[in-house]
Write an enzyme that holds these catalytic residues in place. Structure first.
Site, PDB file in Angstrom:
ATOM      1  N   CYS A   2       0.833  -1.201   0.000  1.00  0.00           N
ATOM      2  CA  CYS A   2       0.000   0.000   0.000  1.00  0.00           C
ATOM      3  C   CYS A   2       0.873   1.258   0.000  1.00  0.00           C
ATOM      4  O   CYS A   2       1.805   1.381   0.792  1.00  0.00           O
ATOM      5  CB  CYS A   2      -0.968   0.094   1.169  1.00  0.00           C
ATOM      6  SG  CYS A   2      -2.161  -1.227   1.202  1.00  0.00           S
ATOM      7  N   ARG A  27       4.327  -0.356  -4.517  1.00  0.00           N
ATOM      8  CA  ARG A  27       4.005  -0.853  -3.184  1.00  0.00           C
ATOM      9  C   ARG A  27       2.739  -1.701  -3.157  1.00  0.00           C
ATOM     10  O   ARG A  27       2.448  -2.373  -2.161  1.00  0.00           O
ATOM     11  CB  ARG A  27       3.838   0.313  -2.211  1.00  0.00           C
ATOM     12  CG  ARG A  27       5.075   1.166  -2.073  1.00  0.00           C
ATOM     13  CD  ARG A  27       4.838   2.274  -1.099  1.00  0.00           C
ATOM     14  NE  ARG A  27       4.663   1.758   0.240  1.00  0.00           N
ATOM     15  CZ  ARG A  27       5.642   1.524   1.093  1.00  0.00           C
ATOM     16  NH1 ARG A  27       6.878   1.778   0.740  1.00  0.00           N
ATOM     17  NH2 ARG A  27       5.409   1.046   2.283  1.00  0.00           N
ATOM     18  N   TRP A  75      -2.459  -2.883  -1.716  1.00  0.00           N
ATOM     19  CA  TRP A  75      -2.156  -4.313  -1.751  1.00  0.00           C
ATOM     20  C   TRP A  75      -3.102  -4.923  -0.729  1.00  0.00           C
ATOM     21  O   TRP A  75      -2.997  -4.669   0.468  1.00  0.00           O
ATOM     22  CB  TRP A  75      -0.697  -4.559  -1.367  1.00  0.00           C
ATOM     23  CG  TRP A  75      -0.281  -5.987  -1.596  1.00  0.00           C
ATOM     24  CD1 TRP A  75       0.176  -6.539  -2.754  1.00  0.00           C
ATOM     25  CD2 TRP A  75      -0.282  -7.039  -0.623  1.00  0.00           C
ATOM     26  NE1 TRP A  75       0.451  -7.872  -2.564  1.00  0.00           N
ATOM     27  CE2 TRP A  75       0.177  -8.208  -1.274  1.00  0.00           C
ATOM     28  CE3 TRP A  75      -0.639  -7.122   0.718  1.00  0.00           C
ATOM     29  CZ2 TRP A  75       0.308  -9.427  -0.630  1.00  0.00           C
ATOM     30  CZ3 TRP A  75      -0.518  -8.352   1.373  1.00  0.00           C
ATOM     31  CH2 TRP A  75      -0.041  -9.484   0.694  1.00  0.00           C
ATOM     32  N   ASN A 101      -2.538   2.087   5.346  1.00  0.00           N
ATOM     33  CA  ASN A 101      -1.597   1.022   5.010  1.00  0.00           C
ATOM     34  C   ASN A 101      -1.387   0.216   6.282  1.00  0.00           C
ATOM     35  O   ASN A 101      -1.084   0.801   7.317  1.00  0.00           O
ATOM     36  CB  ASN A 101      -0.271   1.645   4.546  1.00  0.00           C
ATOM     37  CG  ASN A 101       0.823   0.620   4.362  1.00  0.00           C
ATOM     38  OD1 ASN A 101       0.544  -0.550   4.118  1.00  0.00           O
ATOM     39  ND2 ASN A 101       2.067   1.043   4.478  1.00  0.00           N
ATOM     40  N   GLY A 102      -1.556  -1.101   6.217  1.00  0.00           N
ATOM     41  CA  GLY A 102      -1.323  -1.923   7.404  1.00  0.00           C
ATOM     42  C   GLY A 102      -2.547  -2.733   7.772  1.00  0.00           C
ATOM     43  O   GLY A 102      -3.451  -2.925   6.952  1.00  0.00           O
ATOM     44  N   GLU A 484      18.303 -17.814  -5.828  1.00  0.00           N
ATOM     45  CA  GLU A 484      17.888 -16.482  -6.263  1.00  0.00           C
ATOM     46  C   GLU A 484      17.483 -16.492  -7.747  1.00  0.00           C
ATOM     47  O   GLU A 484      16.487 -15.873  -8.131  1.00  0.00           O
ATOM     48  CB  GLU A 484      19.039 -15.486  -6.010  1.00  0.00           C
ATOM     49  CG  GLU A 484      18.875 -14.092  -6.580  1.00  0.00           C
ATOM     50  CD  GLU A 484      17.698 -13.291  -6.019  1.00  0.00           C
ATOM     51  OE1 GLU A 484      16.961 -13.802  -5.172  1.00  0.00           O
ATOM     52  OE2 GLU A 484      17.503 -12.154  -6.479  1.00  0.00           O
ATOM     53  N   LYS A 488      13.704 -15.396  -8.968  1.00  0.00           N
ATOM     54  CA  LYS A 488      13.456 -14.337  -9.954  1.00  0.00           C
ATOM     55  C   LYS A 488      12.529 -14.856 -11.058  1.00  0.00           C
ATOM     56  O   LYS A 488      11.643 -14.144 -11.526  1.00  0.00           O
ATOM     57  CB  LYS A 488      14.780 -13.850 -10.580  1.00  0.00           C
ATOM     58  CG  LYS A 488      15.586 -12.971  -9.671  1.00  0.00           C
ATOM     59  CD  LYS A 488      14.973 -11.595  -9.547  1.00  0.00           C
ATOM     60  CE  LYS A 488      15.281 -10.869  -8.256  1.00  0.00           C
ATOM     61  NZ  LYS A 488      14.846 -11.390  -6.999  1.00  0.00           N
ATOM     62  N   GLU A 491       8.850 -15.353  -9.672  1.00  0.00           N
ATOM     63  CA  GLU A 491       8.058 -14.147  -9.395  1.00  0.00           C
ATOM     64  C   GLU A 491       7.813 -13.310 -10.641  1.00  0.00           C
ATOM     65  O   GLU A 491       6.811 -12.603 -10.718  1.00  0.00           O
ATOM     66  CB  GLU A 491       8.679 -13.306  -8.282  1.00  0.00           C
ATOM     67  CG  GLU A 491      10.008 -12.700  -8.598  1.00  0.00           C
ATOM     68  CD  GLU A 491      10.583 -11.868  -7.439  1.00  0.00           C
ATOM     69  OE1 GLU A 491       9.821 -11.285  -6.683  1.00  0.00           O
ATOM     70  OE2 GLU A 491      11.820 -11.821  -7.330  1.00  0.00           O
ATOM     71  N   HIS A 507      20.097 -37.116  -4.291  1.00  0.00           N
ATOM     72  CA  HIS A 507      19.218 -37.489  -3.177  1.00  0.00           C
ATOM     73  C   HIS A 507      17.757 -37.257  -3.529  1.00  0.00           C
ATOM     74  O   HIS A 507      16.903 -37.233  -2.652  1.00  0.00           O
ATOM     75  CB  HIS A 507      19.621 -36.715  -1.925  1.00  0.00           C
ATOM     76  CG  HIS A 507      21.036 -36.961  -1.527  1.00  0.00           C
ATOM     77  ND1 HIS A 507      21.442 -38.114  -0.903  1.00  0.00           N
ATOM     78  CD2 HIS A 507      22.162 -36.239  -1.750  1.00  0.00           C
ATOM     79  CE1 HIS A 507      22.746 -38.076  -0.723  1.00  0.00           C
ATOM     80  NE2 HIS A 507      23.210 -36.953  -1.235  1.00  0.00           N
ATOM     81  N   LYS A 609       6.039  -4.468  -3.131  1.00  0.00           N
ATOM     82  CA  LYS A 609       7.463  -4.257  -2.869  1.00  0.00           C
ATOM     83  C   LYS A 609       7.850  -4.449  -1.412  1.00  0.00           C
ATOM     84  O   LYS A 609       8.806  -5.133  -1.109  1.00  0.00           O
ATOM     85  CB  LYS A 609       7.845  -2.846  -3.332  1.00  0.00           C
ATOM     86  CG  LYS A 609       9.320  -2.522  -3.181  1.00  0.00           C
ATOM     87  CD  LYS A 609      10.151  -3.277  -4.192  1.00  0.00           C
ATOM     88  CE  LYS A 609      11.630  -3.020  -4.031  1.00  0.00           C
ATOM     89  NZ  LYS A 609      12.400  -4.109  -4.652  1.00  0.00           N
TER      90      LYS A 609
HETATM   91  C1  F6R Z   1      12.243 -10.798  -4.383  1.00  0.00           C
HETATM   92  C2  F6R Z   1      12.093  -9.790  -3.354  1.00  0.00           C
HETATM   93  C3  F6R Z   1      11.616 -10.221  -2.015  1.00  0.00           C
HETATM   94  C4  F6R Z   1      12.292  -9.399  -0.894  1.00  0.00           C
HETATM   95  C5  F6R Z   1      11.692  -9.758   0.456  1.00  0.00           C
HETATM   96  C6  F6R Z   1      12.368  -8.983   1.583  1.00  0.00           C
HETATM   97  O1  F6R Z   1      12.738 -10.245  -5.563  1.00  0.00           O
HETATM   98  O2  F6R Z   1      12.310  -8.632  -3.582  1.00  0.00           O
HETATM   99  O3  F6R Z   1      11.810 -11.587  -1.804  1.00  0.00           O
HETATM  100  O4  F6R Z   1      13.659  -9.642  -0.927  1.00  0.00           O
HETATM  101  O5  F6R Z   1      10.318  -9.469   0.475  1.00  0.00           O
HETATM  102  O6  F6R Z   1      12.225  -7.607   1.396  1.00  0.00           O
HETATM  103  P1  F6R Z   1      13.143  -6.575   2.148  1.00  0.00           P
HETATM  104  O7  F6R Z   1      14.536  -6.763   1.665  1.00  0.00           O
HETATM  105  O8  F6R Z   1      12.605  -5.226   1.804  1.00  0.00           O
HETATM  106  O9  F6R Z   1      13.029  -6.889   3.622  1.00  0.00           O
END
Ligand code: F6R
Length: 614
Positions: A2, A27, A75, A101-102, A484, A488, A491, A507, A609
């Site tokens: 949000c 966000r 969100w 937000n929250g 990682e 990527k 997502e 395994h 985000k």
């Molecule tokens: C993936 C991604 C998320 C964040 C996770 C933690 O690309 O961005 O997995 O890494 O939500 O977010 P932060 O670093 O803001 O605590």
């Protein structure tokens, strides 16, 4: 999670608010809405879906002119992402409009109270209840600030609220508890935002609020009080980046721009952290050297991509400091009753500094008297504020939802921390530390070289456009990079993707290998002979079973070609630092594949985000 905006000044509030929402859309993008104070009433519009849907509504039915307004990009938490649940929400008589937000945790109990008073609730949200409560408090007399104060002291949970009163166009009132809120200080105008991106094109002077504070902005000024009504003060600061950092600059996606910004981001993360001899100085570490010498265990906590940076950090920190280091998902941490003492150093890694799971984990650690050090990208955010020390990563604003430059600079900061601890504790020789620092300084060049070859990765993405599943294999620090790479792809491209430690293959996971299945393999540098050769054997094994092998291997490492369908060359660096160049091809590949599949790379479905709810 949000985005919220507020404005009062002499410009058209709708323009300022919509522009702010555009910069905060990363966000959350389930719905968007705006409310303006006009001639004794509140005019509003809201729509499910992205901000563009709201803009279309506003173009078709413009709201009346106004210089006081609030806005929201959502969100969803309580209630489906539809028009009705979109913010703003109004009080019973439409006098107060509120964005939020929250999560208000005691909303069920408050809902009964509001319904018992005969109010009609239109949405399923917790926010609407707060709007009703504020309006009821306001009807009893006083100002919106007073009404906000009365209501906030009754709310439980984590929230940022921003409200306007139809009968008082001179003010916008906001409150925060455990959720982000910054004030932008202008001349004859003031702003509210979830972060400074909301108002960066108007002012770079900002005010950070503490927990449980309420701020009232008018054209003339800004006033802060606590939830207890006592006068309080925020902390003024100057934002050291400008509008260009919040724009795409000719790139199709913020994510692609941020991938290409990594050489500069790494250089900035290293800036001022070492002297000419390579001796480290970390000035934001407010934990004494004596306390650092007493540390007998390190626990790194983080989520998602930041957790993978933590996994890389573990290898480096243990190697350089010989202090046992655990890495934990922040949301699992406090529920398993971890063993924490005064000599445990907890390292919280978070790009946003607002991730609720990580925040709750550090609070738990501090209650147990452990010291907490944050590795964070966002100045003044909650996690560094609540930590004993912070290493800022200085990557600049990361707007693409998928973390890229945030991740790479988290690794750099973690290396710096490991080396600093080794320096303070005397577990590595000064010349060894200086050599690694020298290597880190070469990283921007190495990453740039990979970026210069981006077209090859894009061609690979074109070839693999039809893949239904992709695997990633690594060993040692290559394992978190495999994780990682897979994250990527999940997502952004919504593909089944898994990362494995190559040693684990036999395994179980080797059963997944079938003809044509693309498998990215991160080959460790030859410096660690056993590791290298074992990885090469794993590649042979999967190739023999028909996998399409995409082998990432350092320059001059020959002999693997016959088992590789595609070779991606990595610069020669020492083993522990290989994740820095190695992650970049995987970022480029995922960004390009998702683009080709027609997905919104900056705003992948169901994500936001910063995850400010647990
Ligand atoms: C993936 C991604 C998320 C964040 C996770 C933690 O690309 O961005 O997995 O890494 O939500 O977010 P932060 O670093 O803001 O605590």
């Amino acid at each position: 999670m949000c985005g919220i905006v507020g404005y009062v000044g002499d410009k058209q509030a709708q323009d300022v608010v919509i522009e702010g929402l555009r910069r905060l859309e990363y966000r959350g993008y389930d719905s968007a809405g705006v409310a303006l104070v006009n001639d004794g009433s509140v005019a509003w519009a809201k729509r499910a879906g992205k901000l563009a849907n709201l803009e279309k509504v506003l173009a078709e039915s413009p709201l009346p002119g106004s210089t006081t307004g609030i806005g929201h990009t959502r969100w969803a938490t309580h209630g489906a992402p539809n028009d009705t649940n979109a913010h703003p929400h109004l009080g019973n008589h439409g006098r107060v409009a509120l964005v939020h937000n929250g999560i208000i945790e005691n909303f069920a109990e408050l809902r009964s109270e509001v319904e018992a008073a005969g109010d009609e609730l239109r949405s399923e949200t917790d926010t609407e209840i707060a709007a009703h409560l504020i309006e009821t408090a306001l009807a009893a007399g006083g100002t919106l600030t007073g009404a906000m104060q009365q209501v906030c002291s009754r709310l439980e949970g984590a929230f940022t609220l921003v409200a306007v009163d139809a009968e008082d166009p001179s003010r916008v009132v906001a409150a925060r508890r455990n959720s982000p809120l910054v004030v932008g200080i202008g001349e004859g105008e003031n702003f509210i935002g979830s972060d400074v991106a909301a108002f960066i094109e108007h002012t770079r002077e900002a005010l950070e609020l503490g927990q449980d504070q309420i701020v009232t902005i008018t054209r003339e000024g800004v006033e802060v009080i606590g939830f207890d009504g006592r006068p309080a003060e925020g902390t003024r600061y100057h934002v050291d980046w400008d509008l260009s950092a919040a724009e795409k600059d000719g790139f199709d996606w913020f994510m692609r721009k941020e991938i290409f910004e990594q050489p500069r981001a790494i250089a900035d993360a290293l800036l001022g952290r070492h002297d000419a001899e390579g001796r480290l100085q970390l000035d934001e570490v407010r934990i004494s050297d004596d306390e650092l010498r007493e540390v007998d265990k390190i626990i790194i906590i983080a989520c998602g991509t930041a957790f993978y940076a933590g996994l890389v950090a573990k290898y480096a920190i243990e190697h350089w400091t010989r202090v046992p280091c655990e890495v934990e998902l922040a949301h699992e941490f406090r529920y398993r009753d971890p063993i924490l003492t005064r000599s445990t150093l907890v390292v919280a890694i978070s790009q946003s500094g607002e991730t609720a799971d990580t925040l709750m984990a550090i609070r738990h650690a501090r209650q147990q008297r452990s010291k907490v050090l944050a590795i964070c990208n966002t100045n003044g955010s909650t996690i560094p504020r609540e930590s004993d020390a912070v290493i800022y990563t200085h990557a600049g604003p990361e707007i693409g939802v998928a973390s890229t430059k945030g991740f790479i600079t988290q690794m750099i900061a973690a290396y710096l921390l490991g080396l600093y601890l080794a320096q303070v504790r005397g577990t590595s020789y000064a010349d060894e530390i200086a050599r690694v620092v020298g290597e880190l300084r070469d990283m921007p060049g190495h990453v740039q070289r990979i970026l210069d070859g981006a077209d090859d990765l894009y061609a690979l993405a074109a070839e693999l456009e039809g893949a239904r599943s992709v695997l990633f294999l690594g060993r040692h620090v290559g394992f978190p990079i495999a994780l990682e790479g897979a994250l990527k792809l999940k997502e952004l491209a919504y593909l089944h993707a898994e990362g494995f430690a190559a040693g684990e293959l036999k395994h179980g996971p080797i059963a997944l290998i079938e003809p044509g299945l693309p498998v990215f393999c991160v080959v460790p540098p030859r410096g660690r002979d056993q590791l290298h050769d074992k990885m090469v054997s794993a590649i042979q094994e999967i190739r023999a079973r028909g996998a399409r092998t995409i082998v990432m291997v350092e320059d001059d490492d020959h002999g693997i070609e016959e088992f590789a369908d595609t070779i991606i060359r990595l610069p020669r660096v020492s083993t522990l630092l290989q994740p820095v160049p190695a992650v970049v091809p995987l970022q480029l590949f995922a960004c390009e594949l998702a683009t080709r599949l027609g997905h919104d790379v900056d705003q992948p479905r169901n994500l936001a985000k910063s995850v400010t709810v647990e």
